[in-house]
Design an enzyme around this catalytic site. Structure first.
Site, PDB file in Angstrom:
ATOM      1  N   LYS A   1      -5.147   5.916   2.687  1.00 22.02           N
ATOM      2  CA  LYS A   1      -5.748   5.610   4.009  1.00 22.02           C
ATOM      3  C   LYS A   1      -4.658   5.567   5.068  1.00 22.02           C
ATOM      4  O   LYS A   1      -4.901   5.851   6.238  1.00 22.02           O
ATOM      5  CB  LYS A   1      -6.604   4.348   3.961  1.00 22.02           C
ATOM      6  CG  LYS A   1      -5.856   3.027   3.736  1.00 22.02           C
ATOM      7  CD  LYS A   1      -5.338   2.403   4.995  1.00 22.02           C
ATOM      8  CE  LYS A   1      -4.410   1.237   4.702  1.00 22.02           C
ATOM      9  NZ  LYS A   1      -3.733   0.712   5.891  1.00 22.02           N
TER      10      LYS A   1
ATOM     11  N   LEU B   1       7.241  -0.900  10.085  1.00 25.29           N
ATOM     12  CA  LEU B   1       6.926  -0.245   8.808  1.00 25.29           C
ATOM     13  C   LEU B   1       5.746   0.723   8.966  1.00 25.29           C
ATOM     14  O   LEU B   1       4.692   0.352   9.478  1.00 25.29           O
ATOM     15  CB  LEU B   1       6.563  -1.333   7.794  1.00 25.29           C
ATOM     16  CG  LEU B   1       6.110  -0.889   6.407  1.00 25.29           C
ATOM     17  CD1 LEU B   1       7.265  -0.252   5.638  1.00 25.29           C
ATOM     18  CD2 LEU B   1       5.561  -2.092   5.631  1.00 25.29           C
TER      19      LEU B   1
ATOM     20  N   ASP C   1     -10.942   0.394   4.241  1.00 22.79           N
ATOM     21  CA  ASP C   1      -9.606   0.322   4.847  1.00 22.79           C
ATOM     22  C   ASP C   1      -9.317   1.563   5.688  1.00 22.79           C
ATOM     23  O   ASP C   1      -8.598   1.499   6.690  1.00 22.79           O
ATOM     24  CB  ASP C   1      -8.555   0.165   3.742  1.00 22.79           C
ATOM     25  CG  ASP C   1      -7.338  -0.622   4.212  1.00 22.79           C
ATOM     26  OD1 ASP C   1      -7.288  -0.998   5.402  1.00 22.79           O
ATOM     27  OD2 ASP C   1      -6.427  -0.835   3.396  1.00 22.79           O
TER      28      ASP C   1
ATOM     29  N   LYS D   1       0.861  -1.186   0.000  1.00 19.24           N
ATOM     30  CA  LYS D   1       0.000   0.000   0.000  1.00 19.24           C
ATOM     31  C   LYS D   1       0.891   1.227   0.000  1.00 19.24           C
ATOM     32  O   LYS D   1       1.341   1.679   1.055  1.00 19.24           O
ATOM     33  CB  LYS D   1      -0.914  -0.029   1.223  1.00 19.24           C
ATOM     34  CG  LYS D   1      -1.943  -1.166   1.152  1.00 19.24           C
ATOM     35  CD  LYS D   1      -2.784  -1.275   2.396  1.00 19.24           C
ATOM     36  CE  LYS D   1      -3.826  -2.395   2.255  1.00 19.24           C
ATOM     37  NZ  LYS D   1      -4.481  -2.723   3.516  1.00 19.24           N
TER      38      LYS D   1
ATOM     39  N   ARG E   1      -0.197   0.186  12.444  1.00 25.10           N
ATOM     40  CA  ARG E   1       1.106   0.825  12.690  1.00 25.10           C
ATOM     41  C   ARG E   1       1.042   2.302  12.336  1.00 25.10           C
ATOM     42  O   ARG E   1       1.665   3.138  12.990  1.00 25.10           O
ATOM     43  CB  ARG E   1       2.190   0.116  11.860  1.00 25.10           C
ATOM     44  CG  ARG E   1       2.368  -1.329  12.251  1.00 25.10           C
ATOM     45  CD  ARG E   1       3.124  -2.117  11.230  1.00 25.10           C
ATOM     46  NE  ARG E   1       2.366  -2.286   9.992  1.00 25.10           N
ATOM     47  CZ  ARG E   1       2.663  -3.156   9.051  1.00 25.10           C
ATOM     48  NH1 ARG E   1       3.723  -3.929   9.191  1.00 25.10           N
ATOM     49  NH2 ARG E   1       1.934  -3.265   7.962  1.00 25.10           N
TER      50      ARG E   1
HETATM   51  N1  LIG Z   1       0.694  -6.154   8.014  1.00 20.78           N
HETATM   52  C1  LIG Z   1      -0.546  -5.954   7.593  1.00 20.78           C
HETATM   53  O1  LIG Z   1      -1.516  -6.121   8.351  1.00 20.78           O
HETATM   54  C2  LIG Z   1      -0.802  -5.546   6.175  1.00 20.78           C
HETATM   55  C3  LIG Z   1       0.208  -5.068   5.361  1.00 20.78           C
HETATM   56  N2  LIG Z   1      -0.076  -4.649   4.084  1.00 20.78           N
HETATM   57  C4  LIG Z   1       0.970  -4.122   3.231  1.00 20.78           C
HETATM   58  O2  LIG Z   1       1.915  -5.135   2.931  1.00 20.78           O
HETATM   59  C5  LIG Z   1       3.209  -4.555   2.724  1.00 20.78           C
HETATM   60  C6  LIG Z   1       4.213  -5.310   3.586  1.00 20.78           C
HETATM   61  O3  LIG Z   1       3.845  -5.094   4.940  1.00 20.78           O
HETATM   62  P1  LIG Z   1       4.182  -6.125   6.116  1.00 20.78           P
HETATM   63  O4  LIG Z   1       4.210  -7.513   5.636  1.00 20.78           O
HETATM   64  O5  LIG Z   1       3.285  -5.797   7.227  1.00 20.78           O
HETATM   65  O6  LIG Z   1       5.676  -5.655   6.476  1.00 20.78           O
HETATM   66  P2  LIG Z   1       6.769  -6.439   7.309  1.00 20.78           P
HETATM   67  O7  LIG Z   1       7.718  -5.394   7.765  1.00 20.78           O
HETATM   68  O8  LIG Z   1       6.132  -7.346   8.306  1.00 20.78           O
HETATM   69  O9  LIG Z   1       7.469  -7.377   6.233  1.00 20.78           O
HETATM   70  C7  LIG Z   1       8.074  -6.908   5.085  1.00 20.78           C
HETATM   71  C8  LIG Z   1       8.797  -8.098   4.458  1.00 20.78           C
HETATM   72  O10 LIG Z   1       9.281  -7.707   3.186  1.00 20.78           O
HETATM   73  C9  LIG Z   1      10.561  -8.299   3.033  1.00 20.78           C
HETATM   74  N3  LIG Z   1      11.342  -7.588   2.033  1.00 20.78           N
HETATM   75  C10 LIG Z   1      11.786  -6.313   2.086  1.00 20.78           C
HETATM   76  N4  LIG Z   1      12.447  -6.041   0.946  1.00 20.78           N
HETATM   77  C11 LIG Z   1      12.389  -7.137   0.160  1.00 20.78           C
HETATM   78  C12 LIG Z   1      12.900  -7.474  -1.116  1.00 20.78           C
HETATM   79  N5  LIG Z   1      13.567  -6.587  -1.853  1.00 20.78           N
HETATM   80  N6  LIG Z   1      12.685  -8.716  -1.587  1.00 20.78           N
HETATM   81  C13 LIG Z   1      12.013  -9.627  -0.849  1.00 20.78           C
HETATM   82  N7  LIG Z   1      11.491  -9.361   0.376  1.00 20.78           N
HETATM   83  C14 LIG Z   1      11.697  -8.144   0.866  1.00 20.78           C
HETATM   84  C15 LIG Z   1      11.181  -8.187   4.421  1.00 20.78           C
HETATM   85  O11 LIG Z   1      12.240  -9.085   4.503  1.00 20.78           O
HETATM   86  P3  LIG Z   1      13.359  -8.962   5.647  1.00 20.78           P
HETATM   87  O12 LIG Z   1      12.677  -9.433   6.891  1.00 20.78           O
HETATM   88  O13 LIG Z   1      14.436  -9.853   5.145  1.00 20.78           O
HETATM   89  O14 LIG Z   1      13.734  -7.504   5.716  1.00 20.78           O
HETATM   90  C16 LIG Z   1       9.994  -8.558   5.287  1.00 20.78           C
HETATM   91  O15 LIG Z   1       9.912  -9.953   5.415  1.00 20.78           O
HETATM   92  C17 LIG Z   1       3.078  -3.061   3.092  1.00 20.78           C
HETATM   93  O16 LIG Z   1       2.949  -2.302   1.932  1.00 20.78           O
HETATM   94  C18 LIG Z   1       1.787  -3.010   3.909  1.00 20.78           C
HETATM   95  O17 LIG Z   1       1.119  -1.769   3.789  1.00 20.78           O
HETATM   96  C19 LIG Z   1      -1.333  -4.724   3.562  1.00 20.78           C
HETATM   97  C20 LIG Z   1      -2.371  -5.201   4.324  1.00 20.78           C
HETATM   98  C21 LIG Z   1      -2.197  -5.651   5.679  1.00 20.78           C
HETATM   99  O1  LIG Z   2      -3.233  -2.011   5.779  1.00 22.99           O
HETATM  100  C1  LIG Z   2      -3.468  -2.499   6.854  1.00 22.99           C
HETATM  101  C2  LIG Z   2      -4.791  -3.064   7.198  1.00 22.99           C
HETATM  102  O2  LIG Z   2      -5.674  -3.058   6.107  1.00 22.99           O
HETATM  103  C3  LIG Z   2      -2.411  -2.513   7.894  1.00 22.99           C
HETATM  104  O3  LIG Z   2      -2.282  -1.229   8.401  1.00 22.99           O
HETATM  105  P1  LIG Z   2      -0.929  -0.733   9.075  1.00 22.99           P
HETATM  106  O4  LIG Z   2       0.156  -0.826   8.023  1.00 22.99           O
HETATM  107  O5  LIG Z   2      -1.214   0.664   9.508  1.00 22.99           O
HETATM  108  O6  LIG Z   2      -0.640  -1.645  10.241  1.00 22.99           O
END
Ligand SMILES: NC(=O)C1=CN([C@@H]2O[C@H](COP(=O)(O)OP(=O)(O)OC[C@H]3O[C@@H](n4cnc5c(N)ncnc54)[C@H](OP(=O)(O)O)[C@@H]3O)[C@@H](O)[C@H]2O)C=CC1
Ligand SMILES: O=C(CO)COP(=O)(O)O
Length: 327
Positions: free
Chosen positions: A190, A275, A243, A107, A254
């Protein structure tokens, strides 16, 4: 129909998505991470306590740290943060199957260029179709099997329908859409608006102010979506209003927590710790609004507060004393 699906990015969202898709029982799903020792632990323990504490990962889910493990997948979800998606495209692009569809699950907006992630991915991966998954759903809720509905957008609705059918399951329901622009901008904005709501909460100026921010923030989101060629209706759907309501009101967010820290006057650095996508999106959305000649005063204020150019009291004063206009 059974699909081979790879989820790249073993963080909270990638692990939750891989887990819930594996639970459909229809698909062969591999979670691909870049850290071999994490992947070995996930394989051995079926737990990812750093990001999804206490949630058991399904037996059917496979794990790999090898980029070429995505080679047989027809659907490849990119679940790393927005600003890492271009690097990931370069790293994994050569391993994609010829007809694989890449689905961005981040996002945000590319900071350096102001491009939507789909435009950036099409630039990096010109041979591949690119779709978007976005909407209200916390990784922990999804991974626990709590009911969640999100949106899957592709430029051709038939592709969106196929992807939504493949990925949806009993607890995870995807609505197909053809508005990639609206769905992505909803997800990016959002987060900015959740920071604004966090600031309101942190500095204790009341629930009425939060409601005003949600409604006026939605108007900003709608304006940017339309100016970029998306559909106003999308702002009122799951990936926009849905959202926004989730993230602006739940302490699981976060972005909200980051805003609360700002509102309390605590030191909050988006480059340290967890993040906070909205902290990156605020400046780029504000710049886009300026270029497109549309008013996004809340987004501008969040961006200026994060950059230390505007105090919170001053920002509230500015927003409250703008010229009176019709809604
Ligand atoms: N968490 C949530 O509830 C939600 C998240 N999102 C979206 O998902 C996306 C990711 O968020 P989230 O999973 O929470 O973040 P996290 O910080 O939990 O995880 C990010 C992951 O991405 C990996 N990463 C970073 N750079 C690379 C790369 N170049 N190649 C492969 N892997 C990589 C990291 O690996 P490493 O650990 O090795 O650094 C880490 O495992 C964001 O845009 C967020 O807005 C959307 C909906 C819900
Ligand atoms: O996108 C999300 C839920 O839909 C997660 O939100 P945060 O990245 O603010 O934790």
């Amino acid at each position: 129909m059974s699909e081979q699906i790879a989820v790249v990015g073993a963080g909270a969202f990638g692990t939750a998505l891989a887990s819930v898709i594996a639970l459909t029982g229809r698909n062969q799903v591999t979670l691909v991470g870049r850290n071999p020792s994490l992947i070995a632990d996930l394989k051995a323990e079926r737990l990812h306590d750093a990001v999804l504490p206490g949630i058991e990962l399904p037996e059917a889910l496979e794990f790999s740290a090898e980029p070429d493990s995505i080679g047989d997948a027809g659907i490849v979800l990119f679940a790393m943060p927005s600003q890492a998606q271009a690097d990931a495209a370069r790293q994994y692009g050569a391993h994609l199957a010829k007809d694989a569809i890449v689905v961005t699950c981040a996002k945000g907006i590319e900071r350096a260029t102001g491009n939507l992630l789909t435009d950036m991915l099409e630039r990096e991966l010109p041979q591949h179709r690119v779709a978007v998954l976005s909407g209200p759903g916390f990784a922990a809720d999804i991974a626990k099997g709590l009911p969640t509905a999100m949106v899957l957008a592709a430029s051709e609705v038939a592709v969106a329908e196929r992807l939504a059918q493949a990925i949806s399951g009993r607890t995870f329901r995807l609505y197909p859409s053809s508005d990639r622009i609206g769905v992505q901008l909803g997800g990016a904005l959002k987060n900015v608006l959740a920071i604004a709501c966090g600031i309101v909460e942190g500095c204790g100026i009341g629930d009425s102010a939060r409601a005003a921010l949600i409604a006026r923030g939605l108007a900003e989101m709608s304006r940017l979506i339309v100016a970029k060629g998306g559909q106003a209706d999308t702002a009122r759907g799951l990936s926009g209003l849905g959202d926004l309501v989730l993230t602006a009101t739940s302490h699981q967010s976060r972005n909200l927590r980051f805003g609360i820290a700002l509102g309390r006057g605590e030191k909050a650095d988006p480059l340290q710790g967890e993040l906070v996508e909205g902290a990156f999106a605020a400046a780029v959305a504000s710049r886009l609004a300026d270029e497109l000649g549309i008013a996004m005063p809340i987004t501008d204020a969040v961006s200026a507060i994060i950059e230390g150019k505007l105090g919170i009291t001053e920002a509230i004063e500015q927003l409250m004393t703008r010229p009176i206009t019709t809604e």
